[in-house]
Design a protein around this motif. Structure first.
Motif, mmCIF file in Angstrom:
data_model
loop_
_atom_site.group_PDB
_atom_site.id
_atom_site.type_symbol
_atom_site.label_atom_id
_atom_site.label_comp_id
_atom_site.label_asym_id
_atom_site.label_seq_id
_atom_site.Cartn_x
_atom_site.Cartn_y
_atom_site.Cartn_z
ATOM 1 N N PHE A 150 0.875 -1.371 -0.073
ATOM 2 C CA PHE A 150 -0.248 -0.134 -0.512
ATOM 3 C C PHE A 150 1.094 1.052 -0.145
ATOM 4 O O PHE A 150 1.448 1.512 0.860
ATOM 5 N N THR A 172 2.512 -5.962 -8.590
ATOM 6 C CA THR A 172 1.890 -7.513 -8.481
ATOM 7 C C THR A 172 2.179 -8.461 -9.474
ATOM 8 O O THR A 172 1.890 -9.527 -9.441
ATOM 9 N N LYS A 178 -1.832 -7.592 -3.854
ATOM 10 C CA LYS A 178 -2.685 -6.981 -4.000
ATOM 11 C C LYS A 178 -1.589 -5.117 -3.565
ATOM 12 O O LYS A 178 -0.705 -5.411 -3.482
ATOM 13 N N TYR A 180 -1.912 -1.315 -4.413
ATOM 14 C CA TYR A 180 -3.013 0.060 -3.566
ATOM 15 C C TYR A 180 -2.094 0.975 -3.740
ATOM 16 O O TYR A 180 -2.163 1.263 -2.864
ATOM 17 N N TYR A 195 -3.420 2.976 -8.353
ATOM 18 C CA TYR A 195 -3.653 2.408 -8.708
ATOM 19 C C TYR A 195 -4.496 1.229 -8.267
ATOM 20 O O TYR A 195 -4.063 0.776 -7.336
ATOM 21 N N ASP A 196 -4.660 -0.060 -8.426
ATOM 22 C CA ASP A 196 -5.469 -0.837 -7.966
ATOM 23 C C ASP A 196 -4.627 -1.634 -8.894
ATOM 24 O O ASP A 196 -5.032 -2.151 -9.930
ATOM 25 N N ILE A 201 -7.421 4.140 -11.176
ATOM 26 C CA ILE A 201 -9.087 3.994 -10.113
ATOM 27 C C ILE A 201 -9.454 6.024 -9.992
ATOM 28 O O ILE A 201 -8.257 6.013 -9.857
ATOM 29 N N GLN A 218 -7.592 1.186 3.653
ATOM 30 C CA GLN A 218 -7.284 0.102 2.718
ATOM 31 C C GLN A 218 -6.366 -0.960 3.123
ATOM 32 O O GLN A 218 -7.079 -1.995 3.322
ATOM 33 N N TRP A 222 -7.818 -5.070 4.263
ATOM 34 C CA TRP A 222 -7.256 -6.064 3.578
ATOM 35 C C TRP A 222 -6.560 -6.961 4.499
ATOM 36 O O TRP A 222 -6.604 -8.242 4.460
#
Length: 795
Positions: A150, A172, A178, A180, A195-196, A201, A218, A222
């Protein structure tokens, strides 16, 4: 859970599947034989969750945990039950530190000798982490961990930041299941580029939105989901907020807590911090406070009329850091709620380098002013700061504090971020907390470097260093585990040699000695000296034997080069050996020549809904260009057509072509200081329904000068001919950059609006079938010094 895969077999990742080789049967209803159950891959029994927290641009002397003036209660609480490492080191710059942290290899070993924007084809500066250096995320994922990142990722080569990829170096693809956050050096805390995974986004539409809070939200979500759906799996989280990198933006209730706390200025702040650090024993009682570089003004030498604004700059930064620590605390409270806090191994690193000295000697309302090389008198700078000081820290400013505050945040050391020669650039506070594995509440003084975190994690879990990952033979891990220090306060340090290098600034640590040379200052961009002319200094910074402690120069305050010339030569030679070993050569201080070329693509076409990261947008600075778009306006539209056709940039610089009540309009935002509009003439017909092209032509009037203005003409095609709708002048333009996290969008503009017309919903109420930018004139001459300043400051 018991496994039939023992540890040695974990050296090959992913762990190969074992086929069933026992007896079988014809009919599944037969009672025999029985097939063994499928066993999921899990780490060794009792393996902890792991969280690595990395804050941005925090000097050693910023947080209260290490004697600074800024409250960091989360860090303080962790340190009370954990370990404070007083000699932890980074690379002095963002991308190199982060690459070294994730891979356990030296920055140049993994091609990250500088920020990604300044990559070259030299092995140590490609900005491409090789697949022979798997990240800690990938290693742990293949050993049964859930993994997530994150926040900030500044390890993606610039040519991979486009929407079409490749995505080979995105989180990723580097082992994080994950991701974010944002990709690049910095982002607006109120209007971030998010970004996700690899998908852009839109920013959540919340009036009180702040990125660091969002990242914490976030991360909490998670963790809760992971422990709910896979409670038997431990997790690895990398939490790296963009804070406290510029822009320094935080809600006023946080910065107002520090009103009046810095009224005595940065020199007094350094002295007070120094005394607190001795009281906390994060530096020895006999340490000396170093003298800043002569270029950094004394507080009393600053213009009196700007001092109130300078104080406010620091108040905002302080609130920003405390707010960040608070959000980290929210994440860690989740661990307590879920009863997993005791067996979570936490590394809390306060800074990926020293504090940033990139805010000029007075600070700035919008750091892009300096990055664009806009020349102003001191009085003009003062006027801008004083006129906007109440906007600092809010959505209305993109501010950065003055160099003097940065030096104070690096107390007791000299120099700052970018200067790899000295501890001010490379020494950062670190806390390690793990109740199940550490009898904490004390300090550790062994030399540690950012590459050491990965092997420490592996040893704490009980995992071997992988020999092969994804079928690729791995480079040996170059960091050294400091797991041995967890419960042995007086253990002899094992990381005994470490090189440092950044833009020709060089240093070498070896068994308590440091040899360093200053090749360039953070504000020095060209006319650098020959390497042969660099003056090397020698310091005895750490004594292993207690009886030698009185000889220590913990802060690099006493140059011993003239006293021990043979020792200096020994260390200089050792630097040569280490530099050759880890791809540091060739030394590269070509701060101009290694920039991306200004020439390149002359036309780019985009479709409706396009989102294009700025590094891969066509370069239209200092030159003539057109924007052409084919739009479709429905006949049954309610009212005149509205909204963005194409826009690039944000509140602090950019341009856009849009419709306002059917009126074709071009806007240019100059550094957030002035906004210029060219609209179609009053007598020109409003944009009608139908499918047709609209065009903006900009004719640059600057010749070989940069940042000049030009003439704008607006057109709409009608049948086989074009109708000119309007004409106007843009008196000046940005010569280098709009914003670090600027981007181009078609049919919509999210994030910071360019102007008042685009606030709120600005989606085009028709359809933008396509839009393109086309270069129509010879490339302009862009100041290479200014381009370099922009790229270096954004990390």
């Amino acid at each position: 859970m018991p496994l039939d895969r023992d540890l040695p077999k974990r050296e090959i990742l992913p762990i190969p599947d074992r086929p069933y080789v026992g007896p079988t049967k014809y009919n599944a209803a037969d009672p025999k034989p029985e097939f063994p159950p499928r066993l999921p891959i899990r780490p060794p029994e009792g393996a902890p969750n792991v969280i690595v927290i990395l804050i941005d641009d925090v000097g050693f002397g910023a947080s209260e945990t290490f004697g600074g003036p800024i409250a960091t209660p989360t860090a303080k609480e962790l340190a009370a039950r954990g370990l404070k490492y007083t000699r932890f080191h980074t690379s002095a710059l963002c991308s190199p530190t982060r690459a070294a942290l994730l891979t356990g290899r030296n920055p140049h070993s993994v091609g990250m000798g500088c920020i990604t924007e300044m990559a070259t084809t030299a092995p140590g500066a490609t900005s491409m982490i090789p697949n022979s250096a798997a990240s800690i995320a990938k290693i742990l994922k293949y050993n049964g961990y859930s993994t997530a990142q994150f926040g900030k990722c500044h390890e993606v080569p610039t040519w991979e930041t486009g929407t079409t990829g490749p995505f080979d170096h995105w989180p990723t693809y580097m082992g994080f299941e994950k991701f974010y956050g944002f990709v690049g050096g910095e982002t607006n805390q109120y209007y971030p580029t998010l970004y996700d995974g690899t998908t852009h986004i839109e920013m959540p539409e919340r009036g009180n939105y702040h990125l660091t809070t969002d990242l914490a939200d976030q991360a909490i979500k998670w963790i809760e989901t992971q422990k709910s759906l896979a409670p038997d799996k431990p997790f690895f989280m990398y939490f790296a907020p963009g804070a406290t990198h510029a822009p320094h933006q935080v809600p006023e209730e946080w910065s107002n807590k520090y009103r009046g706390k810095f009224d005595e200025g940065w020199d007094a702040l350094r002295a007070a911090t120094f005394e607190r650090q001795k009281g906390l024993s994060v530096i020895p009682s006999y340490a000396e406070l170093t003298t800043p570089d002569k270029d950094i003004p004394n507080w009393l030498d600053t213009p009196p009329e700007v001092r109130d604004a300078l104080k406010r700059e620091m108040e905002i930064y302080a609130g920003f850091l405390e707010h960040t620590d608070y959000q980290i605390g929210r994440v860690l409270e989740t661990l307590k709620t879920l009863d997993i806090f005791e067996n979570t191994l936490i590394f809390y690193i306060l800074g990926d380098n020293g504090a940033s000295a990139e805010g000029t000697f007075l600070g700035t309302f919008n750091e892009m002013i300096g990055f664009n090389g806009i020349e102003m008198t001191e009085q003009e700078q003062i006027d801008i700061i004083n006129n906007h000081i109440e906007d600092f820290g809010t959505k209305k400013a993109y501010n950065h504090y003055a160099v003097g505050w940065a030096q104070a945040m690096c107390t007791p050391y000299k120099w700052t971020k970018q200067v790899a020669s000295y501890f001010g650039g490379t020494r950062n506070g670190m806390i390690v907390h793990w109740p199940k594995g550490i009898a904490g509440g004390s300090r550790r003084h062994q030399f540690t470097y950012v590459t050491d975190v990965l092997p420490t994690i592996l040893e704490a879990i009980g995992l071997p260093e992988p020999l092969s990952v994804d079928g690729v033979l791995q480079k040996p891990i170059e960091g050294l585990s400091f797991f041995y220090t967890f419960n042995e306060p007086s253990a002899v340090e094992r990381h005994r040699t470490q090189y440092f290098e950044m833009f020709g600034n060089r240093g070498i640590y070896h068994e308590g000695w440091t040899a360093v040379t200053l090749h360039s200052k953070p504000w020095q961009w060209y006319n650098l000296p020959d390497y042969a002319d660099d003056k090397w200094e020698l310091y005895f910074t750490y004594a292993e034997k207690p009886e030698d402690r009185s000889k220590e120069d913990w802060t690099q305050a006493k140059d011993l080069a003239a006293v021990y010339p043979d020792k200096l030569e020994e260390l200089k030679n050792l630097f040569q050996i280490e530099a050759a070993r880890y791809n540091v050569f060739p030394l590269d201080d070509r701060k101009i020549e290694r920039l991306p070329p200004a020439e390149g693509v002359l036309r780019q076409r985009y479709v409706d809904g396009s989102f294009v990261a700025d590094p891969v947008v066509i370069d239209n600075f200092n030159r003539s260009f057109d924007i052409t778009a084919q739009i479709t306006v429905p006949a049954d539209i309610s009212g005149p057509v509205q909204g963005v056709i194409l826009a690039r940039g944000n509140d602090f610089g950019g341009f856009g072509l849009y419709a306002k009540n059917g009126v074709l309009t071009y806007v240019y935002n100059y550094l957030g200081l002035e906004i210029f509009y060219v609209r179609q003439d009053e007598h020109a017909p409003l944009l009608p329904s139908g499918t047709y092209e609209v065009r903006m032509e900009f004719t640059y009037d600057g010749g070989e000068e940069t940042g000049q203005g030009g003439t704008v003409k607006l057109f709409r095609n009608h049948g086989t001919s074009d109708i000119q709708l309007g004409e106007g002048v843009i008196p000046k333009t940005n010569p280098v950059i709009f914003n670090v996290d600027a981007f181009l969008m078609v049919g919509n503009k999210t994030g910071g609006p360019l102007c008042e017309d685009l606030k709120g919903n600005n989606r085009f109420t028709g359809t933008v079938d396509w839009a393109e930018i086309k270069i129509t004139g010879a490339p302009g001459v862009k100041s290479p010094e200014h381009r370099l300043h922009a790229l270096m400051a954004i990390e």
